[in-house]
Design an enzyme around this catalytic site. Structure first.
Site, PDB file in Angstrom:
ATOM      1  N   ASN A  44      35.758  36.271  36.622  1.00  0.00           N
ATOM      2  CA  ASN A  44      35.121  35.913  35.349  1.00  0.00           C
ATOM      3  C   ASN A  44      36.122  35.819  34.182  1.00  0.00           C
ATOM      4  O   ASN A  44      35.794  35.283  33.115  1.00  0.00           O
ATOM      5  CB  ASN A  44      33.979  36.878  34.995  1.00  0.00           C
ATOM      6  CG  ASN A  44      32.734  36.670  35.833  1.00  0.00           C
ATOM      7  OD1 ASN A  44      32.026  37.611  36.169  1.00  0.00           O
ATOM      8  ND2 ASN A  44      32.435  35.416  36.197  1.00  0.00           N
ATOM      9  N   ASP A  59      22.737  36.777  38.158  1.00  0.00           N
ATOM     10  CA  ASP A  59      23.272  35.442  37.850  1.00  0.00           C
ATOM     11  C   ASP A  59      22.215  34.588  37.150  1.00  0.00           C
ATOM     12  O   ASP A  59      21.020  34.745  37.400  1.00  0.00           O
ATOM     13  CB  ASP A  59      23.739  34.772  39.156  1.00  0.00           C
ATOM     14  CG  ASP A  59      24.706  33.623  38.903  1.00  0.00           C
ATOM     15  OD1 ASP A  59      25.170  33.451  37.755  1.00  0.00           O
ATOM     16  OD2 ASP A  59      25.001  32.887  39.864  1.00  0.00           O
TER      17      ASP A  59
HETATM   18  C1  IPE Z   1      28.988  36.327  39.982  1.00  0.00           C
HETATM   19  O1  IPE Z   1      28.448  35.346  39.179  1.00  0.00           O
HETATM   20  C2  IPE Z   1      29.571  37.425  39.139  1.00  0.00           C
HETATM   21  C3  IPE Z   1      28.624  38.219  38.364  1.00  0.00           C
HETATM   22  C4  IPE Z   1      27.312  38.139  38.422  1.00  0.00           C
HETATM   23  C5  IPE Z   1      29.204  39.206  37.499  1.00  0.00           C
HETATM   24  P1  IPE Z   1      29.285  34.042  38.775  1.00  0.00           P
HETATM   25  O2  IPE Z   1      28.364  33.198  37.979  1.00  0.00           O
HETATM   26  O3  IPE Z   1      30.553  34.432  38.146  1.00  0.00           O
HETATM   27  O4  IPE Z   1      29.605  33.407  40.209  1.00  0.00           O
HETATM   28  P2  IPE Z   1      30.010  31.924  40.614  1.00  0.00           P
HETATM   29  O5  IPE Z   1      31.159  31.521  39.742  1.00  0.00           O
HETATM   30  O6  IPE Z   1      28.809  31.057  40.371  1.00  0.00           O
HETATM   31  O7  IPE Z   1      30.341  32.017  42.063  1.00  0.00           O
HETATM   32  C1  IPE Z   2      25.658  35.972  35.031  1.00  0.00           C
HETATM   33  O1  IPE Z   2      25.226  34.824  34.382  1.00  0.00           O
HETATM   34  C2  IPE Z   2      26.453  36.890  34.138  1.00  0.00           C
HETATM   35  C3  IPE Z   2      27.895  36.955  34.447  1.00  0.00           C
HETATM   36  C4  IPE Z   2      28.497  36.359  35.427  1.00  0.00           C
HETATM   37  C5  IPE Z   2      28.696  37.771  33.563  1.00  0.00           C
HETATM   38  P1  IPE Z   2      26.165  33.554  34.252  1.00  0.00           P
HETATM   39  O2  IPE Z   2      26.931  33.655  32.969  1.00  0.00           O
HETATM   40  O3  IPE Z   2      26.996  33.357  35.455  1.00  0.00           O
HETATM   41  O4  IPE Z   2      25.073  32.416  34.139  1.00  0.00           O
HETATM   42  P2  IPE Z   2      25.136  30.941  34.754  1.00  0.00           P
HETATM   43  O5  IPE Z   2      25.476  31.086  36.208  1.00  0.00           O
HETATM   44  O6  IPE Z   2      26.184  30.202  33.996  1.00  0.00           O
HETATM   45  O7  IPE Z   2      23.770  30.402  34.539  1.00  0.00           O
HETATM   46 MG    MG Z   3      26.791  32.318  37.164  1.00  0.00          MG
END
Ligand code: IPE
Ligand code: IPE
Ligand code: MG
Length: 253
Positions: free
Chosen positions: A81, A33
């Site tokens: 997602n 994340d």
């Molecule tokens: C969790 O991250 C899913 C992945 C790393 C693929 P998100 O960024 O989607 O999670 P939330 O929305 O902050 O809970």
């Molecule tokens: C994790 O990074 C990747 C996926 C969930 C696909 P994020 O895209 O959630 O990054 P933040 O949380 O917005 O920083």
């Molecule tokens: Mg995220």
């Protein structure tokens, strides 16, 4: 239940590289994340963060193999997602396509077996074909297993098991009294894999976001502030060291 079941998340001891035996988790699962925040800090588009995130995934996979970790699971795309803007979803799918094409040779050469958890067959047909090819190509590898969670949601995974069990019971081929943990384990996408010993989530968020709710029952949790694109071999080694310092009890004393 009769008797004490063996701890499901047993760890292995490894010869000391320095002082004292290093306790290496068999299975490390990572919620990658912080890609978006990494990009934002640099005034870059979110996809730049995802691109850097793929580099981190590559580095960490290699480092996991060197540490003797048997299974590495990376949460790449959740069932939630899909709520992101279509453009970002399409960017992520494009990066995944590119990653498989560019990295499959190296993974295969290094003895890595690829597995997918989640409903990947709902993705674009060309991507599904690419994934199937990669799965087939690495199926006999045994040095390490790289599990990618793709269109994965733990609740959807569990619902599918429940539906299956209910249908079998309704059809008369299953006595509900015989349902036990091992049966459920064997019906999950993760069947045959040891449960994660260590869960890492980067970027400072402290939640599971629908990830492996069943499988993480006895995992050690580690939440680090590092954004995923900045997570590397040293960060993984630090996480493993922290894991080694934890006392696991599995309900006993
Ligand atoms: C969790 O991250 C899913 C992945 C790393 C693929 P998100 O960024 O989607 O999670 P939330 O929305 O902050 O809970
Ligand atoms: C994790 O990074 C990747 C996926 C969930 C696909 P994020 O895209 O959630 O990054 P933040 O949380 O917005 O920083
Ligand atoms: Mg995220």
């Amino acid at each position: 239940m009769s008797g004490a079941p063996a701890p499901k998340g047993a760890v292995q001891g490894r010869p000391a590289g320095g002082d004292g035996p290093l306790v290496v988790p068999r299975h490390v699962a990572i919620i990658m994340d912080g890609n978006g925040r990494w990009a934002k800090k640099r005034m870059l588009p979110r996809i730049a963060g995802h691109r850097k995130g793929i580099e981190a995934a590559r580095t960490v996979t290699q480092a996991a193999g060197e540490l003797g970790i048997e299974v590495l699971t990376l949460y790449a795309f959740s069932t939630e997602n899909w709520r992101r803007p279509a453009e970002e979803v399409s960017d992520l799918m494009g990066l995944l396509r590119h990653f498989i094409q560019s990295d499959i040779d190296e993974l295969a050469k290094n003895g890595v077996r690829l597995r997918i958890i989640g409903n990947y067959t709902a993705l674009a047909p060309d991507l599904v074909a690419l994934i199937d090819g990669a799965l087939e190509r690495t199926v006999r590898n045994s040095k390490m297993t790289l599990v990618i969670a793709l269109n994965y949601g733990s609740q959807a995974e569990l619902v599918s098991v429940m539906r299956d069990l209910a249908n079998r019971a309704k059809g008369g081929s299953l006595d509900p009294e015989t349902i036990d943990e091992a049966m459920v384990d064997g019906m999950l996408d993760t069947q045959g894999l040891p449960p994660p010993d260590l869960l890492i989530r980067t970027s400072g968020e402290q939640r599971l976001s629908n990830f492996m709710l069943w499988q993480l029952a006895y995992a050690e949790m580690l939440f680090v502030d590092t954004l995923w694109p900045d997570f590397g071999a040293q960060a993984l080694a630090n996480a493993v060291a922290e894991f080694g310092a934890r006392e696991r009890r599995f309900g006993g004393l």
